[in-house]
Design a protein around this motif. Structure first.
Motif, PDB file in Angstrom:
ATOM      1  N   ILE A  98       0.831  -1.204   0.000  1.00  0.00           N
ATOM      2  CA  ILE A  98       0.000   0.000   0.000  1.00  0.00           C
ATOM      3  C   ILE A  98       0.869   1.258   0.000  1.00  0.00           C
ATOM      4  O   ILE A  98       0.611   2.218  -0.737  1.00  0.00           O
ATOM      5  N   ALA A  99       1.924   1.244   0.794  1.00  0.00           N
ATOM      6  CA  ALA A  99       2.760   2.435   0.951  1.00  0.00           C
ATOM      7  C   ALA A  99       3.589   2.743  -0.287  1.00  0.00           C
ATOM      8  O   ALA A  99       3.963   3.894  -0.509  1.00  0.00           O
ATOM      9  N   THR A 100       3.887   1.722  -1.087  1.00  0.00           N
ATOM     10  CA  THR A 100       4.781   1.924  -2.227  1.00  0.00           C
ATOM     11  C   THR A 100       4.036   2.064  -3.558  1.00  0.00           C
ATOM     12  O   THR A 100       4.655   2.069  -4.612  1.00  0.00           O
ATOM     13  N   ARG A 101       2.734   2.204  -3.532  1.00  0.00           N
ATOM     14  CA  ARG A 101       1.989   2.426  -4.778  1.00  0.00           C
ATOM     15  C   ARG A 101       2.393   3.774  -5.379  1.00  0.00           C
ATOM     16  O   ARG A 101       2.459   4.782  -4.687  1.00  0.00           O
ATOM     17  N   SER A 102       2.637   3.778  -6.666  1.00  0.00           N
ATOM     18  CA  SER A 102       2.990   5.030  -7.333  1.00  0.00           C
ATOM     19  C   SER A 102       1.736   5.864  -7.574  1.00  0.00           C
ATOM     20  O   SER A 102       0.619   5.347  -7.605  1.00  0.00           O
TER      21      SER A 102
END
Length: 438
Positions: free
Chosen positions: A157-161
């Motif tokens: 979730i945190a690394t979605r562009s």
């Protein structure tokens, strides 16, 4: 601003989890597909492409569109849980045995499907094929193992562009439910998808009538025998239709840039001719430079000129509908003009013969280059098998491209421009609202 949007395969949006690494080796891209329907309605598709690697995929029509309000995010958990302990193998045994022979097992999901693909040398696949069976059909989802993957879900979730989040918003605005469901679990759902929820979703959707077994580089009789040994419950399950509604969603995150998607309804896979017309139109509008350090020579880039922005046409076809539009990344101050130009282009219905011919050439090149990658070919054939029941090779699709004329592409553009959907994320200070666009 250098464009990297073309690096992301927007035609097929998917997320995956790999359990080990292996570089694919290309086989013969010209191969014949042999399709068999077993008595339990399980589809078996085989192609001997003379590759030094064997690829076997088990795919189910069980993507995020089939989630309900009670289990949103369950497919993200399923994707991440691939390789956990099964009925007959521990997590350690699965990973250790696959790595020991140098094979690769990947779980992939999108809005319509979930697939499990094993690839490796012939000797390696023969040794670890039972572990593909375990991971794809014998899950047990031990509660303590499911809770252990919480940190992985949070990382995803945190690394979605921002471009990926913009496309997620676009689907949510366009379809609301069904295809509007994200491929990622909502933050509020993390830790709430239980072992029982996972087991119920698998029992409801991992059915023989919703499944296919795909094999590349393997003998047809061997693949059929393998498919017959799979312990998959019979049944068709329930379908979840999604209709295009259109609308607008905005997520103001601040910063210096805005990512905006402007789109309309695209083609479904049920209409191959219209789907091809949209695929040609995508190339004609532009998906980024076709050669390294080259310029984007698509229609949209010519309309707005060269500047500090990046863009790519979006074309996604699903079993019953589709999305077509333009994704724009730009400094916040320039967003208004670019969005207005994108809407005007979609509503114009104007495409020249020259642009259509260029689009055809680029589409053919893209299809044939993709066919040289065994992994991409397996993924394409697998999706076609469970969504249309009539899989076609890249060579067959390329042969059909020339039958599409300029009027077909113009009709596709007019259809996309009839009802616009707008989704945006980032600094939205200069992004117009949908009702402000003429």
């Amino acid at each position: 601003m250098a464009s990297k949007l073309q690096k992301a395969p927007l035609l097929r949006l998917f997320m995956s989890r790999g359990l080990s690494q292996l570089a694919p080796v290309s086989g013969n891209p010209n191969y014949e597909l042999k399709t068999t329907i077993l008595s339990n309605k399980l589809t078996v598709v085989c192609a001997d492409n003379e590759s030094s690697l064997v690829r076997v995929s088990v795919i189910f029509r069980a993507g995020s569109r089939y989630e309900s309000s009670d289990n949103l995010g369950v497919t993200h958990v399923l994707r991440t849980a691939a390789g956990l302990s099964t009925k007959n193998a521990s997590q350690f045994a699965i990973i250790r045995n696959i790595q020991q022979v140098g094979a690769n097992l990947t779980a992939t999901s999108d809005r319509e499907t979930i697939s499990y693909t094993l690839e490796g040398t012939r000797q390696a696949v023969e040794k670890v094929l039972p572990f593909l069976t375990e991971v794809a059909t014998q899950q047990i989802f031990k509660p303590w193992e499911v809770s252990d993957i919480t940190s992985r879900l949070q990382l995803d979730i945190a690394t979605r562009s921002l471009p990926l989040r913009a496309i997620d918003l676009l689907h949510n605005a366009a379809f609301r439910t069904g295809l509007g469901n994200s491929m990622f679990i909502p933050k509020s759902q993390i830790g709430k998808i239980s072992s029982e929820t996972l087991q119920h979703y698998v029992a409801s959707n991992f059915l023989s009538g919703r499944a296919a077994v795909i094999g590349f580089g393997i003998d047809q009789s061997e693949l059929i025998h393998y498919a017959q040994t799979l312990n998959i419950e019979s049944g068709e399950g329930c379908n979840n239709s999604s209709s295009y509604k259109g609308g607008e969603l905005r997520s103001n995150k601040g910063g210096d840039v805005a990512f905006v998607t402007v789109a309309g309804e695209g083609a479904s896979l049920k209409d191959p001719k219209e789907a091809l017309a949209f695929a040609i139109l995508q190339k004609a509008i532009g998906v980024g430079p076709q050669v390294k350090w080259g310029n984007n020579n698509g229609i949209f880039s010519r309309v707005v000129g060269i500047g500090e922005h990046t863009s790519s046409a979006i074309n996604v076809s699903y079993s019953d509908t589709g999305l077509f539009g333009i994704l724009i990344g730009t400094p916040a101050k320039s967003a208004g003009k670019l969005v207005e130009s994108a809407v005007k282009l979609l509503r114009s219905g104007s495409v020249s013969d020259e642009d259509v011919n260029r689009g055809k050439k680029q589409l053919k090149s893209s299809l044939l280059l993709e066919a040289e990658s065994g992994a991409d070919a397996v993924r394409d054939i697998a999706s076609q098998s469970v969504l249309t029941g009539n899989p076609q090779t890249a060579s067959q699709i390329v042969a059909a491209v020339d039958s599409i004329c300029t009027s077909d592409v113009r009709d596709a553009l007019r259809n996309a421009g009839r009802k616009i959907t707008l989704a945006s994320i980032g600094n939205l200070s200069n992004v117009p609202y949908l009702d402000e666009l003429k």
